[in-house]
Motif scaffolding. Structure first.
Motif, mmCIF file in Angstrom:
data_model
loop_
_atom_site.group_PDB
_atom_site.id
_atom_site.type_symbol
_atom_site.label_atom_id
_atom_site.label_comp_id
_atom_site.label_asym_id
_atom_site.label_seq_id
_atom_site.Cartn_x
_atom_site.Cartn_y
_atom_site.Cartn_z
ATOM 1 N N GLN A 1 55.142 110.650 -87.208
ATOM 2 C CA GLN A 1 55.117 111.908 -86.478
ATOM 3 C C GLN A 1 56.363 112.060 -85.612
ATOM 4 O O GLN A 1 56.806 111.106 -84.972
ATOM 5 N N GLN B 1 51.442 125.845 -88.853
ATOM 6 C CA GLN B 1 50.298 125.559 -87.989
ATOM 7 C C GLN B 1 49.113 125.043 -88.801
ATOM 8 O O GLN B 1 48.354 124.192 -88.354
ATOM 9 N N THR C 1 49.319 123.188 -91.351
ATOM 10 C CA THR C 1 49.539 121.780 -91.691
ATOM 11 C C THR C 1 49.009 120.853 -90.605
ATOM 12 O O THR C 1 48.623 119.713 -90.902
ATOM 13 N N ASN C 2 48.986 121.309 -89.355
ATOM 14 C CA ASN C 2 48.444 120.479 -88.282
ATOM 15 C C ASN C 2 46.964 120.190 -88.523
ATOM 16 O O ASN C 2 46.492 119.057 -88.356
ATOM 17 N N GLU C 3 46.237 121.232 -88.913
ATOM 18 C CA GLU C 3 44.809 121.053 -89.215
ATOM 19 C C GLU C 3 44.622 120.135 -90.412
ATOM 20 O O GLU C 3 43.746 119.247 -90.402
ATOM 21 N N ASP D 1 45.228 116.517 -89.473
ATOM 22 C CA ASP D 1 44.072 115.953 -88.767
ATOM 23 C C ASP D 1 42.953 115.622 -89.751
ATOM 24 O O ASP D 1 42.268 114.598 -89.603
#
Length: 905
Positions: free
Chosen positions: A179, A255, A257-259, A262
């Motif tokens: 990250q 955005q 891709t963040n979900e 996770d």
């Protein structure tokens, strides 16, 4: 003794081997000896200038690793330091260092970050050997790993390969989350940048990882290489551009891709392999394709669709590797049937590659890997005594060179090592393979890196000449003129005193002003007076970076839920116009020896992509042998013509590569026939001027007029001019004007190079970029040549001294004389093109070659041919020469416009 480093675990056979090995040892010779086993290359570096030259051999990455490790720091470049003295201080006087790398059957384009991880292997190895780490053997601590990763990024920059910062994950063990992080106090980027150059590699341990997830992944993930080794540079540039522009759609996708990220972490924690596969597939289908649609290919989409259909519920999801699919990819399947599905995936890859081999740039046969998770990261082992041997391939490379030397000039230790290795070979049944490889290296009879048997390719070349009108006498004359300097890149230009002026408003007509003649064009379409000629004889070297695939068949864009090729788009446009006017519009496709058979086969398989009108193939009747370029032409192209200035280090690498290419041309013999490739790559069509004359010589025009006697006008266009269609207003103007040829031009943009509309000594004509006396002349021209031409058939025949009746009865000799008489009035240009030479596991070299061309636009310079010019919108006349244009083509609405012009089935 020697020291080796292993990174990751892969294999293409039943065994699973570390994919990357590096070895270092002290040698009793004052040189820096570099050997790349996978590239079959070795070199003794004896001076710093050679070490910092990244374009003169295949060892640029190895050299970059030596420099980035601190063994020979970057600050030594350009100094007068003596490499022998440096080595004497590091090891001992009269001694040197040998570095050997080995990549175990991982081909180019694998998306396994081989270059960065190999740099990590080299750098950590040399750091250990020079006391820059706490331990000589075993693993590294966290600070050492981060230093190795940082230096690997430096090595990518030094060597000009441009690898990504995230790619050095192999230095860390197991499963990790990589990250980007904000710069904190203490980071060198703090107060300079919001983020850090180096990401955080968080090894997932304890509660973050389900105890069985590693085994589940290894028994579910099919890792493969589809055979494509595409350049991801344009893709990465587009991604950066999208990020900087902050487009709403792309921002929303980022955005998302963040979900997804996770969810992937959660699936690893929960041990849910189906959830993992579903989220990697969602990432590919959603954010990746949204941000950059060109990351996918028609080949990839076919593999996914076939796997879904064949595996059903056992298909868990697709995994994207790196910046572009088609090479390294992954697929999650039901672990219970994993071994069976690996075999079936390989079969899908091979059959699909065979179906698309003419349309997409495949570099090798597809493979499926055996692999396991590397739980140690980078790891070092010390080998001493009789175990301190290099891999057997190392000796095959070196023995073939050593046998040419006086034995007394070879150190005793080296002779003793090789003598011992022969005993080792005998005990391990390696003697025959070693002998076979040595013989191949010595005599190059069965060179494993060649693209085919030389004698077989020579026979194919002679067959191509016989079947495609090769003129031996003309070829010898051209070669003599090239070598004596009577023709060449600089000789293409008109005399310096030629007056080049921009055209006046009255020299052109505007497309928007043609409404009054629309009805005339519509009537001509309904009456069957128009046909279309698509030029598809070339392979689009800029489009595929020299690969010998057929641009017309390249399925490059998705329209209506399916990938479409250039040729399919053009037939879809003709279908729409024919249906709109209830007309029959014959569509001719001009081919060459390179493209004819695959285009014919594709049209047969697709039933002309569903087009129900007549489709004709006009086969080439002219061919030229490519030449090794002249040094003066290469220097003119690279040193005298305007060039983009790159980043300092990339510029240095590019200059070194170009100097190497000049050396290659001189060693091969300037102006000699280019024969170091497969037969198909040795020849080229002689330019698009011949595509119209081929209509006469191959009988296609005679057949067209016999079967469609009403045809009076042909619309010629390049295969990559996607917006060109049979437009009633343009056709009406052409027919009303009395022109023999009406050319379409577009308003010039700064990136449009290669030709334009000009007044040349007062005569309005199209002027090829090759012929312009001064580079700045082109910048003063308002209009760029789109190549789309409305041709009136009877005046064209008259130019060739023929009538419709004579065309039907003329023999080959009469037609050849007619073509030759006009050809002599058309300039001959020397051009340079890029061709790929493929070898090894997906390795590719790109060479410049010289070829001879006559260009269609020069018809406008003939005083007895009446020509006119229409200024059309860019969406109609834009040419797609490079994949890097695709993103802007979508963004500015051109793709949507082209889609609206066709009826797709």
């Amino acid at each position: 003794m020697n020291l080796s480093i292993d990174l990751g675990m892969f294999g293409r056979d039943k065994d699973i081997r570390p994919p990357l090995h590096s070895y270092v040892r002290v040698i009793p010779e004052p040189v820096l000896r570099l050997t790349s086993i996978d590239l079959n290359t070795t070199k003794d570096v004896t001076d710093l200038a050679d070490l910092f030259n990244f374009g003169n051999d295949y060892l640029s990455l190895v050299k970059a690793g030596v420099i980035a490790s601190g063994l020979i720091p970057p600050s030594f470049e350009g100094t007068n330091q003596n490499l022998t003295e440096i080595l004497a201080r590091i090891v001992a006087p009269g001694m040197g260092i040998e570095l050997v790398t080995k990549v175990n059957d991982i081909p180019k384009g694998s998306r396994f970050a081989v270059s960065t991880n190999l740099l990590g292997s080299i750098i950590s190895l040399l750091m250990r050997a020079t006391g820059q780490t706490k331990n000589l053997t075993g693993g590294l601590d966290e600070n050492e790993r981060r230093l190795v990763a940082s230096r690997a990024i430096l090595g990518e920059w030094i060597g000009g390969s441009g690898g990504g910062w995230q790619d050095s994950g192999g230095v860390w063990p197991g499963i990790k989350a990589i990250q980007g992080t904000f710069a904190q106090p203490g980071d060198p980027e703090y107060d300079i940048s919001r983020g850090t150059l180096l990401p955080r590699h968080r090894v997932l341990e304890g509660e973050d990882v389900h105890p069985e997830i590693g085994e589940k992944i290894m028994k579910s993930l099919v890792l493969m290489h589809g055979g494509m080794a595409s350049n991801v540079g344009p893709i990465l540039e587009m991604v950066t551009e999208k990020y900087l522009l902050r487009g709403a759609q792309e921002t929303a996708a980022r955005q998302q891709t963040n979900e997804i990220f996770d969810n992937i972490l959660a699936s690893i924690k929960e041990g849910d392999i189906q959830k993992l596969g579903a989220n990697t597939a969602r990432n590919f289908e959603g954010p990746i394709k949204t941000i950059i649609p060109w990351a996918s290919t028609y080949f990839t989409e076919q593999i996914i669709a076939k796997a879904k259909q064949e595996f059903g519920a056992d298909y868990y999801g697709f995994l994207m590797l790196g910046g572009m699919s088609g090479g390294g990819m992954g697929m999650f399947v039901n672990p219970d049937k994993y071994e069976d599905y690996k075999v079936r995936v390989l079969d899908l890859l091979r059959t699909t590659k065979q179906e698309l081999s003419a349309a997409l740039p495949f570099a090798m046969e597809p493979v499926v890997y055996n692999w396991s998770i590397n739980r140690r990261g980078t790891w070092s082992t010390l080998h001493e005594g009789n175990e301190a041997l290099m891999p057997e391939q190392y000796y095959a490379i070196h023995v073939s060179g050593l046998v040419k030397r006086d034995p007394e000039s070879i150190s005793y230790l080296r002779r003793a090592e090789i003598d011992y290795f022969t005993t080792y070979c005998e005990q391990n049944n390696l003697a025959y393979p070693l002998l076979r490889t040595i013989v191949s290296n010595l005599f190059k009879v069965s060179d494993p890196t060649s693209q085919g048997n030389r004698s077989v390719e020579n026979d194919k070349a002679e067959q191509i000449k016989r079947e495609n009108g090769f003129d031996y006498i003309q070829h010898e004359d051209i070669r003599e003129e090239l070598q004596k300097g009577r023709i060449g890149l600089s000789r293409n230009r008109l005399p310096a005193e030629t007056a080049i002026d921009d055209v006046q408003p009255t020299d052109v007509v505007q497309f928007a002003d043609l409404q009054d003649v629309t009805q005339l064009g519509e009537d001509a379409i309904r009456a069957g007076k128009v046909a279309v000629l698509s030029l598809a004889a070339g392979v689009g070297s800029r489009w595929t970076k020299g690969a010998g695939v057929i641009k017309a068949l390249n399925p490059f864009v998705e329209i209506g839920g399916r990938h479409r090729s250039f040729l399919e788009i053009h037939l879809a446009k003709t279908r729409r116009v024919a249906r709109q006017y209830g007309a029959k519009i014959p569509h001719i496709v001009a081919t060459s020896y390179l493209t004819h058979a695959p285009i014919r086969q594709t049209l047969e398989q697709t039933q002309n992509y569903g087009y129900d009108g007549a489709v004709y193939l006009s086969e080439g009747r002219s061919i030229g042998q490519r030449f090794v370029p002249m040094e003066r032409d290469l220097r003119f192209m690279w040193e005298e013509m305007p060039q983009e200035t790159l980043d300092e280090n990339k510029q240095k690498v590019r200059d070194a590569v170009r100097n190497t290419m000049i050396g290659w041309a001189k060693s091969k013999g300037e102006g000699t026939d280019y024969i170091d490739n497969i037969a198909a790559q040795r020849f080229s069509p002689l330019g698009h001027w011949y595509e119209v004359s081929n209509l006469l010589r191959n009988g296609t025009l005679a057949r067209l007029l016999r079967e469609n006697p009403a045809v009076e006008t042909i619309m010629l266009h390049n295969i990559d001019t996607l917006g060109a269609d049979v437009h009633a207003a343009a056709l009406g103007y052409h027919r009303a004007s009395g022109n023999a040829l009406t050319f379409e031009v577009i308003p010039r943009r700064i990136e449009d190079r290669g030709g334009g509309l000009a007044r040349v000594n007062g005569q309005v004509r199209l002027l090829e970029g090759l012929a312009q006396p001064r580079e700045e002349d082109e910048l003063a021209l308002s209009y760029y040549n789109s190549m789309t031409t409305w041709i009136e058939v009877d005046p064209l025949l008259q130019l060739f001294g023929l009538t419709r009746t004579e065309l039907q009865t003329a023999d080959d000799a009469q037609l050849a004389r007619a073509v030759r008489a006009v050809a002599q009035r058309i300039p001959t240009y020397v051009t340079t093109k890029e061709v790929k030479f493929r070898w090894g596991h997906g390795q590719e070299d790109i060479y410049p070659v010289a070829q001879i061309e006559k260009l269609w636009s020069d018809m406008s310079a003939l005083p007895d041919v009446q020509c006119g010019y229409i200024v059309v919108p860019r969406s109609r006349g834009q040419q797609m020469k490079d994949p890097a244009q695709l993103d802007a083509w979508v963004t500015d609405g051109s793709k949507a416009h082209v889609a609206s012009l066709g009826v797709f089935e």
